[in-house]
Design a protein around this motif. Structure first.
Motif, short mmCIF file in Angstrom:
data_model
loop_
_atom_site.label_atom_id
_atom_site.label_comp_id
_atom_site.label_asym_id
_atom_site.label_seq_id
_atom_site.Cartn_x
_atom_site.Cartn_y
_atom_site.Cartn_z
N VAL A 193 0.85 -1.20 0.00
CA VAL A 193 0.00 0.00 0.00
C VAL A 193 0.88 1.25 0.00
CG1 VAL A 193 -1.74 1.31 1.28
CG2 VAL A 193 -1.91 -1.18 1.16
N LEU A 194 1.87 1.28 0.86
CA LEU A 194 2.76 2.43 0.93
C LEU A 194 3.49 2.67 -0.39
CD1 LEU A 194 4.32 1.98 4.49
CD2 LEU A 194 2.62 3.67 3.79
N LEU A 195 3.82 1.59 -1.09
CA LEU A 195 4.54 1.70 -2.36
C LEU A 195 3.64 1.96 -3.55
CD1 LEU A 195 7.09 -1.23 -1.84
CD2 LEU A 195 7.58 1.22 -1.74
N GLY A 196 2.34 1.98 -3.32
CA GLY A 196 1.40 2.25 -4.40
C GLY A 196 1.10 1.05 -5.28
N GLN A 197 1.48 -0.15 -4.84
CA GLN A 197 1.21 -1.35 -5.63
C GLN A 197 -0.26 -1.74 -5.53
OE1 GLN A 197 3.99 -4.09 -3.96
NE2 GLN A 197 5.79 -3.11 -4.89
N VAL A 198 -0.89 -1.44 -4.40
CA VAL A 198 -2.32 -1.67 -4.20
C VAL A 198 -2.91 -0.46 -3.49
CG1 VAL A 198 -2.22 -4.20 -4.17
CG2 VAL A 198 -1.86 -2.93 -2.06
N ASP A 199 -4.23 -0.37 -3.49
CA ASP A 199 -4.90 0.79 -2.89
C ASP A 199 -5.26 0.58 -1.42
OD1 ASP A 199 -5.30 2.44 -5.42
OD2 ASP A 199 -6.24 0.53 -5.98
N ALA A 200 -5.39 -0.67 -1.01
CA ALA A 200 -5.75 -0.98 0.38
C ALA A 200 -5.27 -2.38 0.70
CB ALA A 200 -7.26 -0.87 0.58
N CYS A 201 -5.26 -2.72 1.98
CA CYS A 201 -4.83 -4.07 2.39
C CYS A 201 -5.58 -4.49 3.64
CB CYS A 201 -3.33 -4.11 2.65
SG CYS A 201 -2.82 -3.21 4.14
N GLY A 202 -5.50 -5.79 3.94
CA GLY A 202 -6.03 -6.33 5.18
C GLY A 202 -4.90 -6.92 6.00
N VAL A 203 -4.81 -6.55 7.28
CA VAL A 203 -3.74 -7.05 8.15
C VAL A 203 -4.26 -7.28 9.56
CG1 VAL A 203 -1.85 -5.97 6.87
CG2 VAL A 203 -2.99 -4.69 8.70
N ARG A 204 -3.51 -8.02 10.33
CA ARG A 204 -3.82 -8.23 11.74
C ARG A 204 -3.65 -6.92 12.51
NH1 ARG A 204 -0.79 -12.57 15.78
NH2 ARG A 204 -1.84 -11.88 17.68
N ASP A 205 -4.41 -6.76 13.59
CA ASP A 205 -4.41 -5.50 14.35
C ASP A 205 -3.03 -5.08 14.85
OD1 ASP A 205 -4.27 -7.57 16.21
OD2 ASP A 205 -6.18 -7.09 17.19
N ILE A 206 -2.25 -6.05 15.36
CA ILE A 206 -0.96 -5.68 15.93
C ILE A 206 0.01 -5.18 14.84
CG2 ILE A 206 0.12 -7.98 15.76
CD1 ILE A 206 1.23 -7.49 18.59
N VAL A 207 -0.17 -5.66 13.62
CA VAL A 207 0.63 -5.18 12.49
C VAL A 207 0.11 -3.82 12.03
CG1 VAL A 207 1.34 -5.63 10.11
CG2 VAL A 207 1.21 -7.51 11.75
N GLY A 208 -1.21 -3.71 11.91
CA GLY A 208 -1.81 -2.45 11.47
C GLY A 208 -1.48 -1.29 12.39
N SER A 209 -1.43 -1.55 13.68
CA SER A 209 -1.12 -0.49 14.64
C SER A 209 0.29 0.06 14.41
CB SER A 209 -1.24 -1.01 16.07
OG SER A 209 -2.58 -1.38 16.35
N ARG A 210 1.23 -0.81 14.03
CA ARG A 210 2.58 -0.34 13.74
C ARG A 210 2.62 0.54 12.50
NH1 ARG A 210 4.23 -5.78 14.83
NH2 ARG A 210 4.74 -6.10 12.63
N PHE A 211 1.82 0.20 11.50
CA PHE A 211 1.85 0.95 10.24
C PHE A 211 1.05 2.26 10.32
CE2 PHE A 211 3.73 -2.85 8.60
CZ PHE A 211 4.50 -2.42 7.52
#
Length: 322
Positions: A201-219
Motif C-alpha cells: 500500500v505504501l509503495l502504491g502497488q495496491v490501494d488498500a490491504c487487510g492485516v492483523r491488528d498488531i501489524v496495522g497499529s505499527r503501520f
C-alpha cells in the motif's frame, strides 16, 4: 535327490559343517540385530520435539519473536524443543497431522483446518494485550481519498496468505458486507506476509490491504490509516498433534499458563518477549473457534476447511511479481 539331502545333513554334522553352520547362524543373528535395532531406532522419538510456526511474517522476524518461547519450553517442560519455521500454512498442518511436529502455533483458520484434517487439539491461546480476541484492519495510505469500504469498488486490494484469518478471510468478509466481491469488482493481490501487504500500500502497488491488528497499529505511524475493523476473532492457538494432548499438551499448559501464575520469575520473563506473546496464554477449547468456522463457510463455501490454499484465492487473484 535323496543322496543330495543326505550329503547336506552329513556336511552339517561334520566338524567343518558345524563350523560353517555356526558362522551362518552368527551372521544371521548379527543381521537380525542390526535391522531390528534400526527398526526400533526409527520408532523412537527424536531427541528434540519440533515446534512449528506458520509463516505469518518474514523468517528473521519469526525467529526473533518465537525463539524465546521455544527456549522457555525447553527449560520448563524437561523436553528439548526446536523451532521450525514454515513457508506455507498447509505444510505446517500436514506435518502436525502426520506427527512430524509435536506442537504448532497456528492462525485461527489454519487451526480449524488442522482440526478438520486430523482432530488436532488446541491447548492455549495467546492473550495479546490481555485480550482473548484479535481483529483484522483494512488500511489505506494517509493521502488516499478512500474513507470507507464502498469506495474500494474497482480498486486493487492486498492480502497476505490465502489461508490467513486476519489478512484474507476477515477482510474478504468485511468487503462482502460492503457489497463488494473480491475477484469481481476488487482486484486481488497476494503478498503472503502481513507486512508485505501493508508495504505494498505504501509503495502504491495496491490501494488498500487487510492485516492483523498488531501489524496495522505499527503501520499507523508509517503513513497508513484504518478505514474498517473486523468483529473480534478468537486469538491464535498453540496446538498439539493428535495423541499428544495428555502428554505434550499438559506440559505446555503447565509451562505457559499454570507455572507463571505461581512463579514471579517466569512471569517476568514472559514480559520480556515480543508484545504479541508477552501477555501470556490462556486455556482454550475447540468450540471457541466455532465463529471462525462460520466465517470460513460464509466466505469460502462448504469446502472451506478442506479446499486447497490456491482455491481460496479470489477468482481473479494474483500475486504481485514486480
Amino acid at each position: 535327490m535323496t543322496g543330495s539331502r543326505r550329503r547336506s545333513r552329513g556336511a552339517a554334522s561334520s566338524p567343518k559343517g558345524r563350523a560353517r553352520a555356526s558362522i551362518v547362524s552368527l551372521l544371521t543373528l548379527a543381521l537380525l540385530t542390526l535391522f531390528g535395532a534400526a527398526e526400533v531406532a526409527a520408532q523412537e522419538p527424536e531427541d528434540s520435539s519440533l515446534f512449528g510456526v506458520v509463516g505469518f511474517y518474514n523468517p528473521r522476524l519469526l525467529y526473533l519473536k518465537y525463539q524465546p518461547l521455544v527456549d522457555y519450553l525447553s527449560e520448563t517442560t524437561g523436553r528439548s524443543w526446536e523451532l521450525k519455521i514454515y513457508t506455507t500454512y498447509d505444510d505446517t498442518v500436514d506435518d502436525l497431522c502426520e506427527g512430524r511436529l509435536s506442537a504448532a502455533y497456528l492462525g485461527p483458520l489454519t487451526y480449524v483446518r488442522a482440526h478438520e484434517q486430523c482432530a488436532a487439539v488446541p491447548v492455549v491461546r495467546l492473550n495479546t494485550g490481555d485480550s482473548a480476541t484479535i481483529q483484522s484492519f483494512i488500511m489505506v495510505r494517509n493521502d488516499s481519498p478512500i474513507t470507507k469500504l464502498e469506495e474500494l469498488d474497482g480498486k486493487r486490494f492486498g492480502f497476505g496468505s490465502p489461508l490467513s484469518t486476519t489478512s484474507h478471510l476477515a477482510p474478504r468478509s468485511m468487503l462482502k458486507d460492503a457489497g463488494l466481491e473480491p475477484g469481481a469488482n476488487i482486484d486481488c493481490h497476494y503478498f503472503e506476509h502481513h507486512e508485505k501487504a501493508a508495504r505494498a500500500v505504501l509503495l502504491g502497488q495496491v490501494d488498500a490491504c487487510g492485516v492483523r491488528d498488531i501489524v496495522g497499529s505499527r503501520f499507523e505511524s508509517r503513513g497508513m490509516r484504518i478505514i474498517a475493523r473486523s468483529a473480534p476473532i478468537e486469538n491464535f492457538p498453540i496446538v498439539v498433534s493428535p495423541g499428544l494432548a495428555e502428554s505434550v499438551g499438559v506440559e505446555i499448559l503447565e509451562a505457559l499458563f499454570e507455572a507463571p501464575k505461581s512463579n514471579a520469575t517466569l512471569a517476568r520473563r514472559m514480559l520480556s518477549w515480543d508484545p504479541e506473546i508477552s501477555s501470556g496464554f490462556r486455556p482454550v477449547e475447540d468450540k471457541d473457534y466455532d465463529g471462525v468456522r462460520e466465517l470460513a463457510f460464509r466466505v469460502l463455501g462448504d469446502e472451506a476447511l478442506t479446499m486447497s490454499a490456491e482455491r481460496t484465492r479470489c477468482a481473479s487473484g494474483r500475486s504481485w511479481r514486480g
